[in-house]
Scaffold this motif. Structure first.
Motif, mmCIF file in Angstrom:
data_model
loop_
_atom_site.group_PDB
_atom_site.id
_atom_site.type_symbol
_atom_site.label_atom_id
_atom_site.label_comp_id
_atom_site.label_asym_id
_atom_site.label_seq_id
_atom_site.Cartn_x
_atom_site.Cartn_y
_atom_site.Cartn_z
ATOM 1 N N VAL A 31 0.821 -1.233 0.000
ATOM 2 C CA VAL A 31 0.000 0.000 0.000
ATOM 3 C C VAL A 31 0.845 1.270 0.000
ATOM 4 N N TYR A 32 2.157 1.104 -0.011
ATOM 5 C CA TYR A 32 3.075 2.241 0.148
ATOM 6 C C TYR A 32 2.791 3.372 -0.859
ATOM 7 N N ASP A 33 2.720 3.032 -2.137
ATOM 8 C CA ASP A 33 2.553 4.077 -3.167
ATOM 9 C C ASP A 33 1.206 4.787 -3.023
ATOM 10 N N TRP A 47 7.955 16.812 -5.252
ATOM 11 C CA TRP A 47 9.176 16.879 -4.447
ATOM 12 C C TRP A 47 10.235 15.941 -5.018
ATOM 13 N N LYS A 48 9.804 14.796 -5.516
ATOM 14 C CA LYS A 48 10.762 13.833 -6.083
ATOM 15 C C LYS A 48 11.377 14.386 -7.369
ATOM 16 N N ARG A 49 10.565 15.082 -8.178
ATOM 17 C CA ARG A 49 11.106 15.709 -9.405
ATOM 18 C C ARG A 49 12.176 16.738 -9.054
ATOM 19 N N VAL A 66 19.686 5.000 -3.950
ATOM 20 C CA VAL A 66 19.812 4.184 -2.735
ATOM 21 C C VAL A 66 18.470 4.220 -1.990
ATOM 22 N N CYS A 67 18.108 3.102 -1.356
ATOM 23 C CA CYS A 67 16.814 2.992 -0.669
ATOM 24 C C CYS A 67 15.698 3.286 -1.668
ATOM 25 N N CYS A 68 15.764 2.639 -2.818
ATOM 26 C CA CYS A 68 14.874 2.968 -3.946
ATOM 27 C C CYS A 68 13.418 2.615 -3.681
ATOM 28 N N LEU A 90 18.984 0.403 -5.444
ATOM 29 C CA LEU A 90 19.272 -0.567 -4.371
ATOM 30 C C LEU A 90 18.344 -0.378 -3.176
ATOM 31 N N ASP A 91 17.905 -1.492 -2.622
ATOM 32 C CA ASP A 91 17.068 -1.467 -1.420
ATOM 33 C C ASP A 91 17.249 -2.802 -0.692
ATOM 34 N N PHE A 92 16.997 -2.794 0.639
ATOM 35 C CA PHE A 92 17.127 -4.088 1.333
ATOM 36 C C PHE A 92 15.789 -4.814 1.485
ATOM 37 N N GLY A 122 20.281 -4.927 -1.367
ATOM 38 C CA GLY A 122 21.532 -4.691 -0.642
ATOM 39 C C GLY A 122 21.341 -3.655 0.435
ATOM 40 N N ASP A 123 22.422 -3.419 1.185
ATOM 41 C CA ASP A 123 22.364 -2.515 2.330
ATOM 42 C C ASP A 123 23.074 -1.197 2.019
ATOM 43 N N ALA A 124 22.418 -0.098 2.373
ATOM 44 C CA ALA A 124 22.977 1.233 2.122
ATOM 45 C C ALA A 124 24.315 1.445 2.840
ATOM 46 N N VAL A 125 24.575 0.671 3.899
ATOM 47 C CA VAL A 125 25.825 0.869 4.646
ATOM 48 C C VAL A 125 26.963 0.009 4.100
ATOM 49 N N ILE A 139 18.777 9.578 -2.687
ATOM 50 C CA ILE A 139 18.234 8.725 -1.624
ATOM 51 C C ILE A 139 16.997 9.458 -1.102
ATOM 52 N N GLY A 140 15.821 8.916 -1.421
ATOM 53 C CA GLY A 140 14.564 9.573 -1.091
ATOM 54 C C GLY A 140 13.885 8.896 0.082
ATOM 55 N N TYR A 141 13.639 9.648 1.144
ATOM 56 C CA TYR A 141 12.976 9.113 2.344
ATOM 57 C C TYR A 141 13.673 7.844 2.816
#
Ligand SMILES: C/C(=C\Cc1cc(O)c2ccccc2c1O)CCC[C@H](C)CCC[C@H](C)CCCC(C)C
Ligand SMILES: C[S@@+](CC[C@H](N)C(=O)[O-])C[C@H]1O[C@@H](n2cnc3c(N)ncnc32)[C@H](O)[C@@H]1O
Length: 249
Positions: A31-33, A47-49, A66-68, A90-92, A122-125, A139-141
């Motif tokens: 339900v995220y989107d 805001w993303k644009r 990152v954290c897509c 990339l996202d975990f 994958g991991d952002a760290v 890297i958005g939110y």
């Protein structure tokens, strides 16, 4: 004496915390989107644009998101870099990546440019890319949700080419009492009650606590300079409710 193979306590706590967040983002994926559109009245798209513009990404670039999550910024980057460019996203969270890949399949039917996106779990760290690979990164939110934010910034700095920019879109942890009162009110009285209809009360309560635990614009600027970025500037948007931070390698 036998050597212990157990993680040190603080490292284990970080690992458990990250796993909990990974699960949280897996749960909200379906339900995220929809909820982002509802709660922001569609404004998050704008805001993303803006965040993509701040990244400086251009035609033919190789860029990193990152954290897509479900891929909003990745799709915008894809349009920007075009068929001669490449987007690495990339996202975990496996569930978020599944939503992203299915959106890519759907969108590619009408615009083949979206085939330039490749999804990585994958991991952002611990970014699995060589030094100085990317012409821009976003890297958005995401950064707010990463437990070791300094490590993530070090990694993003490492994989950017010299002179390339990182654009960080997120809630603004405002120093204004009025703005944080408005954020708190909207989260407590609109966001959490509506999310509860979907059985996601604790997930959206987490959102409020994560903003409290985030960094102010000035703190973000300081941290970015500490990890080696040459320039760092935070911009307030949406009347100060949101922020976009830009750092240049
Ligand atoms: C796209 C947005 C947030 C994404 C997001 C980030 C997270 O870290 C989460 C963590 C846990 C659950 C969900 C999320 C999550 O969705 C920003 C917009 C959506 C927000 C959910 C609601 C924003 C409420 C604002 C305080 C007021 C918005 C004012 C608007 C101009 C009408
Ligand atoms: C709120 S969503 C943002 C998704 C997308 N960027 C957007 O703007 O809609 C945050 C994302 O960060 C991811 N995330 C959080 N911590 C992470 C980490 N340490 N490594 C990789 N992904 C992470 C979550 O799985 C989630 O998909």
């Amino acid at each position: 004496m036998a050597t212990s193979r157990r993680r040190p306590e603080s490292e284990a706590a970080t690992h458990e915390g990250a796993a909990e967040r990974q699960e949280l983002f897996n749960r909200i994926a379906p339900v995220y989107d929809k909820l982002n559109d509802v709660f922001s009245l569609g404004m998050h798209r704008l805001w993303k644009r803006w965040s993509i513009s701040w990244s400086g990404a251009k035609e033919g670039d190789k860029v990193l998101d990152v954290c897509c999550g479900s891929g909003d910024l990745s799709f915008l980057l894809s349009q920007k870099v075009g068929v001669n460019g490449k987007v690495i996203a990339l996202d975990f969270s496996k569930e978020q990546l599944q939503v992203a890949a299915s959106r890519q399949r759907e969108r590619s039917k009408s615009n083949p440019c979206y085939k330039n996106i490749e999804w990585f779990q994958g991991d952002a760290v611990d970014l699995p890319f060589p030094d100085s690979t990317f012409d821009a990164a976003t890297i958005g939110y995401g950064l707010r949700n990463v437990i070791d934010r300094k490590k993530a910034l070090v990694q993003m700095h490492r994989v950017l080419k010299p002179g390339a920019k990182l654009s960080v879109l997120d809630f603004n942890k405002s120093t204004s009492q009025l703005i944080s009162t408005i954020q708190d009110w909207a989260l407590d009285h609109i966001v959490v009650p509506v999310a509860s209809w979907y059985g996601l009360t604790s997930e959206y309560r987490y959102l409020k606590s994560s903003i409290k635990g985030y960094l102010t614009g000035a703190e973000l600027e300081k941290l970015a300079l500490e990890v080696g970025f040459s320039e760092a500037k935070h911009y307030e948007i949406a009347g100060g409710l949101m922020g976009n931070f830009v750092a240049k390698r």
